[in-house]
Design a protein around this motif. Structure first.
Motif, mmCIF file in Angstrom:
data_model
loop_
_atom_site.group_PDB
_atom_site.id
_atom_site.type_symbol
_atom_site.label_atom_id
_atom_site.label_comp_id
_atom_site.label_asym_id
_atom_site.label_seq_id
_atom_site.Cartn_x
_atom_site.Cartn_y
_atom_site.Cartn_z
ATOM 1 N N ASP A 201 0.848 -1.210 0.063
ATOM 2 C CA ASP A 201 -0.069 -0.066 0.097
ATOM 3 C C ASP A 201 0.936 1.284 -0.070
ATOM 4 O O ASP A 201 0.633 2.249 -0.852
ATOM 5 C CB ASP A 201 -0.772 0.033 1.178
ATOM 6 N N ASP A 202 1.821 1.296 0.693
ATOM 7 C CA ASP A 202 2.699 2.402 0.856
ATOM 8 C C ASP A 202 3.454 2.750 -0.621
ATOM 9 O O ASP A 202 3.464 3.840 -0.781
ATOM 10 C CB ASP A 202 3.704 2.171 1.959
ATOM 11 N N LYS A 216 -1.050 15.329 0.138
ATOM 12 C CA LYS A 216 -1.052 14.069 0.693
ATOM 13 C C LYS A 216 -2.708 13.437 1.117
ATOM 14 O O LYS A 216 -2.980 12.386 0.998
ATOM 15 C CB LYS A 216 -0.210 14.365 2.248
ATOM 16 N N ARG A 220 -4.225 10.151 0.203
ATOM 17 C CA ARG A 220 -4.621 9.338 1.651
ATOM 18 C C ARG A 220 -6.144 8.874 1.591
ATOM 19 O O ARG A 220 -6.371 7.789 2.111
ATOM 20 C CB ARG A 220 -3.965 9.918 2.742
ATOM 21 N N ILE A 273 -4.407 2.897 4.811
ATOM 22 C CA ILE A 273 -3.592 4.231 5.122
ATOM 23 C C ILE A 273 -4.835 5.237 5.742
ATOM 24 O O ILE A 273 -4.561 6.033 6.451
ATOM 25 C CB ILE A 273 -2.795 4.895 3.752
ATOM 26 N N GLU A 276 -5.392 4.984 9.394
ATOM 27 C CA GLU A 276 -4.165 5.467 10.366
ATOM 28 C C GLU A 276 -4.364 6.935 10.481
ATOM 29 O O GLU A 276 -5.156 7.709 10.069
ATOM 30 C CB GLU A 276 -2.986 5.202 9.564
ATOM 31 N N TRP A 281 1.400 7.574 7.143
ATOM 32 C CA TRP A 281 2.232 7.275 5.996
ATOM 33 C C TRP A 281 3.252 8.098 5.881
ATOM 34 O O TRP A 281 4.382 7.972 5.349
ATOM 35 C CB TRP A 281 1.235 7.337 4.844
ATOM 36 N N SER A 282 2.903 9.446 6.292
ATOM 37 C CA SER A 282 4.140 10.485 6.080
ATOM 38 C C SER A 282 5.302 10.073 6.590
ATOM 39 O O SER A 282 6.453 10.072 6.297
ATOM 40 C CB SER A 282 3.517 11.879 6.423
ATOM 41 N N ARG A 284 6.393 7.093 7.611
ATOM 42 C CA ARG A 284 7.075 5.845 6.783
ATOM 43 C C ARG A 284 7.904 6.533 5.645
ATOM 44 O O ARG A 284 8.850 5.892 5.134
ATOM 45 C CB ARG A 284 6.108 4.690 6.657
#
Length: 362
Positions: A201-202, A216, A220, A273, A276, A281-282, A284
């Protein structure tokens, strides 16, 4: 009114004070500025002369008369910087001026009012110097520019750059050293980021962001209903956009592959994502890219499109900037923009971006 106006009298007044024909002093609580309504090159124009009391009433009247006669010449940028050092002859200023003369090149022979924001941003990006050295050079140029503006000598060509970088850090009072790094990602960094991202996913979200330039939260929280595979478009509704205007993007071949199987059921394209915290995500991504943010991906998209020969108006339309035709928009700060684009041009540009990422990264 000019023969009776004095600095003492002006100090007691507020608002827009007409001192002579076309000459006005706008008296504010924190700042007072001189402006002159005149004709320049056959066009009516408003010329900023400087600030009061740095520029006294008598000096403002003299300068206005000089401009109206057409016998005042604006110094080129290099001469303006030299004048600043003459008035502030510290050894550090003299040394910094020498470095500026080495690195700023032909722009120093240009009048500041003729230097565009795009030229200054390209200059900053082209300097192969450390962040601290670049900060030092542009901070010096900014101080000199403010000094020149206050005295009606010239404009400040680096003000937009300084304001832009300060805004990116949420710091309106000063610019930090890290503001001067190149915020876009190189192909090598993109490749290493893809390799370090452990979750599918990332990785797909990163590549989708790079392939579209989405912000973002636009990515997201991207919903399946916002993807129309039949029409070949992604539509970000106005309520989820920064400028409150809907964005419609053509789907490129790479984006189509990344979305395959993700829009058939459920609410979000990236449900894990979306569920969360907004920063997960940012964080990671920062770890995998060694410091880059989701907005740096957006900047990278713009840089790649530019390097592929895509014009600024098309890039602006893809990024969804609110004004592609006028003013110092985010895209204009880098590239300049002066026309409206078509869906076909956007589709072709995103197709070229898709081919580049597929061939150079994947």
């Amino acid at each position: 009114m000019s023969d009776t106006m004095t600095d003492t009298k002006l100090a007691t007044l507020t608002g827009n004070i007409t001192v002579a024909t076309g000459l006005t002093c706008r008296r504010g609580t924190r700042k007072s500025t001189w402006s002159l309504r005149t004709v320049v090159d056959g066009k009516r124009s408003s010329v900023q002369l400087g600030t009061w009391p740095h520029l006294s009433v008598a000096d403002a009247i003299d300068r206005a008369a000089s401009i109206q006669r057409g016998d005042q010449q604006e110094p080129v940028w290099g001469d303006m910087l030299e004048q600043f050092v003459i008035h502030h002859p510290k050894p550090s200023n003299q040394e910094t001026l020498r470095q500026v003369q080495i690195h700023f090149g032909s722009l120093l022979a240009t009048r500041p009012s003729s230097i565009t924001n795009a030229q200054v941003f390209r200059l900053e990006e082209s300097l192969t110097l450390s962040s601290s050295t670049r900060l030092k050079l542009f901070a010096f140029a900014n101080r000199a520019g403010k000094w020149a503006v206050a005295r009606g000598l010239s404009t400040n060509p680096v003000s937009a750059l300084m304001d832009y970088n300060a805004t990116q850090r949420g710091d309106s009072k000063r610019m930090r050293q890290s503001d001067f790094r190149d915020r876009s990602m190189t192909v090598e960094v993109i490749k290493s980021t893809v390799a370090r991202l452990k979750r599918t996913d990332d990785t797909d979200a990163f590549l989708l962001c790079l392939s579209t330039g989405l912000r973002k939260d636009e990515l997201r929280l991207l919903q399946c209903s916002e993807v129309n595979t039949i029409a070949g478009t992604i539509t970000i509704p106005a309520e989820r956009r920064k400028n409150r205007k809907a964005l419609v993007l053509p789907i490129s071949p790479l984006v189509s592959r990344l979305l395959e199987g993700r829009t058939e059921s459920g609410t979000h394209v990236f449900p894990k994502i979306a569920a969360e915290s907004p920063s997960a995500w940012s964080n990671r991504l920062k770890t995998a890219s060694k410091g880059h943010t989701p907005h740096d991906i957006r900047r990278t998209t713009a840089h790649i499109l530019r390097d592929l020969g895509i014009g600024a108006p098309v890039v602006a339309k893809i990024l969804g900037h609110s004004d592609q035709t006028a003013g110092p928009s985010s895209t204009n700060l880098y590239m300049g923009s002066d026309k409206v684009t078509t869906v076909q041009e956007q589709s072709q540009a995103l197709g070229m971006l898709s081919d580049f990422i597929s061939s150079q990264v994947l």
